[in-house]
Design a protein around this motif. Structure first.
Motif, short mmCIF file in Angstrom:
data_model
loop_
_atom_site.label_atom_id
_atom_site.label_comp_id
_atom_site.label_asym_id
_atom_site.label_seq_id
_atom_site.Cartn_x
_atom_site.Cartn_y
_atom_site.Cartn_z
N SER A 47 -9.27 -25.79 61.05
CA SER A 47 -10.64 -25.41 60.76
C SER A 47 -11.43 -25.43 62.05
N ALA A 48 -12.60 -24.80 62.02
CA ALA A 48 -13.46 -24.78 63.20
C ALA A 48 -13.87 -26.19 63.60
N LEU A 49 -14.10 -27.07 62.62
CA LEU A 49 -14.53 -28.42 62.92
C LEU A 49 -13.44 -29.21 63.63
N LEU A 50 -12.18 -28.94 63.27
CA LEU A 50 -11.08 -29.62 63.94
C LEU A 50 -11.06 -29.26 65.42
N TYR A 51 -11.37 -28.00 65.73
CA TYR A 51 -11.45 -27.57 67.13
C TYR A 51 -12.55 -28.35 67.86
N VAL A 52 -13.65 -28.62 67.18
CA VAL A 52 -14.73 -29.39 67.80
C VAL A 52 -14.26 -30.78 68.18
N PHE A 53 -13.50 -31.41 67.30
CA PHE A 53 -13.02 -32.75 67.60
C PHE A 53 -11.97 -32.75 68.71
N PHE A 54 -11.19 -31.69 68.80
CA PHE A 54 -10.24 -31.59 69.91
C PHE A 54 -10.97 -31.33 71.23
N ILE A 55 -12.09 -30.65 71.18
CA ILE A 55 -12.93 -30.52 72.38
C ILE A 55 -13.41 -31.91 72.81
N LEU A 56 -13.85 -32.71 71.85
CA LEU A 56 -14.29 -34.07 72.15
C LEU A 56 -13.15 -34.90 72.73
N ALA A 57 -11.93 -34.71 72.20
CA ALA A 57 -10.77 -35.44 72.72
C ALA A 57 -10.49 -35.05 74.16
N GLY A 58 -10.58 -33.75 74.47
CA GLY A 58 -10.36 -33.31 75.84
C GLY A 58 -11.38 -33.89 76.80
N MET A 59 -12.64 -33.92 76.38
CA MET A 59 -13.67 -34.51 77.22
C MET A 59 -13.43 -36.01 77.42
N GLY A 60 -13.08 -36.70 76.33
CA GLY A 60 -12.83 -38.13 76.43
C GLY A 60 -11.67 -38.45 77.36
N TRP A 61 -10.61 -37.67 77.27
CA TRP A 61 -9.46 -37.89 78.14
C TRP A 61 -9.83 -37.65 79.60
#
Length: 432
Positions: A325-339
């Motif tokens: 879903s589009a929201l899952l992509y948002v959380f993966f963006i957050l994961a990339g930033m966090g990493w």
């Protein structure tokens, strides 16, 4: 002494070594499990064991070759001979893997994979140690931001190649694409990166220049680490152990996702794993340079804690999705930033505690704990996915990331020196 300034052009070329390494691991984490599962019909728990074996090898070889490179003296430098040799052997052996897959020969596949992993392990620590060798200590977070940016570009190149060359898997259907384009592209990227690195980076004069700056800084800094081969004071040693514990814990969480997500996406989400990972990597790429600046303002420790909080939020939320879903992509963006917040600053915190003569050894410490975590986590997470269910992947990852936040809270050393908080930017202003 005059204000320090990071030579971004030089650091870019130094980062080509890490770019080639990251390109390899992007393919390894995502394609090798697919080959093992869908070509050779290996179960998930056994795949976890296989994916951990490279880390067992690295656990032995990375500290060894980090320390060996500390003691190496050649006209092209300490690190460069290992980088050139390891890359050449790895590229030569990569072509065996897709041919073994096409022949359905598991023994040949394992022989080729073993040779590639040995070659990669001979030069990973020397390649990573090259950046702190040529960069004064206060500037290493910014330097590491550039290095990680280059690594992310390498990973993105391979994700794009996988997106274009590999079809999207459909749950319940056979998955047997032609893997040769992705392996041949990887070999070409690795060879080109290291050729340009050798052409542009003059290791000996660059490291001598950084030595002179570090010596001047040490003369005015009573908290500087002990001389090469000396023991750290007890308080600094405790901080080192806590940093290393934090590294192990967040790698337990993060690597569980990176090594298991291609199968998770195929079995649970029913979508393309490479596209969502590309979005995650793109978020990291955008974040790397600002993270270096943020760390120079608020310190490495606080920046890492922010990143750990972002990574936990992303993995905790990921547990609730059962479809793309589009929201899952948002959380993966957050994961990339966090990493990015974590990765830019964790390695510099370790080598901040090392003298120049021990950089390779402390790089070995960093990789020993990160590889030990990556030995355990594919086995544990693979066992849980195989025996309990794929739904365990994200809760497992979130738990270990949360524990790393606790250990990091108690770290008291390894942060940027006071000079870095005044906006220092570079080794020198000139171009090489």
């Amino acid at each position: 002494m005059p204000p320090l300034k990071l030579n971004y052009k030089r650091t870019f070329f130094v980062g080509l070594a890490f770019m080639s390494i990251s390109a390899f691991w992007q393919l390894y984490d995502n394609v090798i499990p697919l080959i093992l599962k869908y070509t050779f019909s290996i179960d998930d728990a056994s795949i976890g064991v296989v994916m951990a074996m490279d880390n067992v090898l690295a656990l032995i070889m990375l500290p060894l070759f980090g320390k060996l490179s500390d003691r190496t003296r050649t006209r092209i430098g300490r690190r460069m001979p290992y980088i050139l040799f390891g890359t050449a052997v790895a590229v030569a052996c990569l072509v065996l893997l897709p041919e073994a897959e096409r022949m359905n020969s598991l023994p040949l596949f394992f022989v080729g994979l073993g040779l590639v992993l040995v070659a990669m392990a001979t030069y990973r620590s020397p390649a990573v140690a090259l950046m702190p060798d040529v960069t004064p200590k206060p500037l290493r977070s910014r330097g590491n931001a550039v290095i990680n940016l280059m690594g992310a570009v390498g990973g993105m190149l391979m994700l794009l190649t996988m997106q274009l060359a590999l079809p999207a898997a459909v749950a319940g259907e056979a998955f047997r694409p032609d893997y040769r384009p992705v392996f041949f592209t990887l070999a070409a990227v690795m060879a080109l990166c290291v050729a340009v690195l050798f052409w542009k980076v003059k290791e000996v004069p660059f490291s001598q220049e950084a030595d002179r700056v570090n010596e001047q800084l040490a003369e005015s800094d009573a908290s500087a680490p002990a001389a090469a081969g000396g023991r750290l004071p007890p308080a600094m040693r405790r901080s080192l152990l806590l940093i290393l514990a934090s590294v192990a814990l967040w790698f337990m969480g993060y690597n569980a996702v990176t090594s298991g997500f291609s199968r998770y996406a195929t079995e649970v989400l029913g979508g393309s794993f490479s596209l969502i990972l590309m979005v995650c990597t793109a978020a990291a790429i955008v974040s790397y340079m600002p993270v270096g600046v943020i760390a120079s303002r608020i310190g490495r420790k606080k920046t890492i804690l922010l990143g750990v909080a972002m990574l936990f939020t992303a993995f905790f939320a990921g547990a609730f999705f059962r479809a793309m879903s589009a929201l899952l992509y948002v959380f993966f963006i957050l994961a990339g930033m966090g990493w990015a917040f974590i990765n830019v600053n964790s390695y510099p915190m370790v080598v901040e505690l090392a003298s120049h003569g021990d950089t390779g050894k402390y790089t070995g410490y960093y990789y020993t704990v990160s590889m030990a975590a990556q030995i355990a986590t594919p086995i544990l997470s693979g066992f849980l996915m195989d025996r309990v269910g794929y739904w365990t992947l994200f809760p497992y990852a979130a738990l270990f990331v949360a524990m790393s936040f606790v250990t990091m809270l108690f770290v008291r050393h390894g942060d940027a020196r006071p000079e870095a908080k005044k906006g220092l930017e570079a080794l020198d202003a000139g171009d090489d």
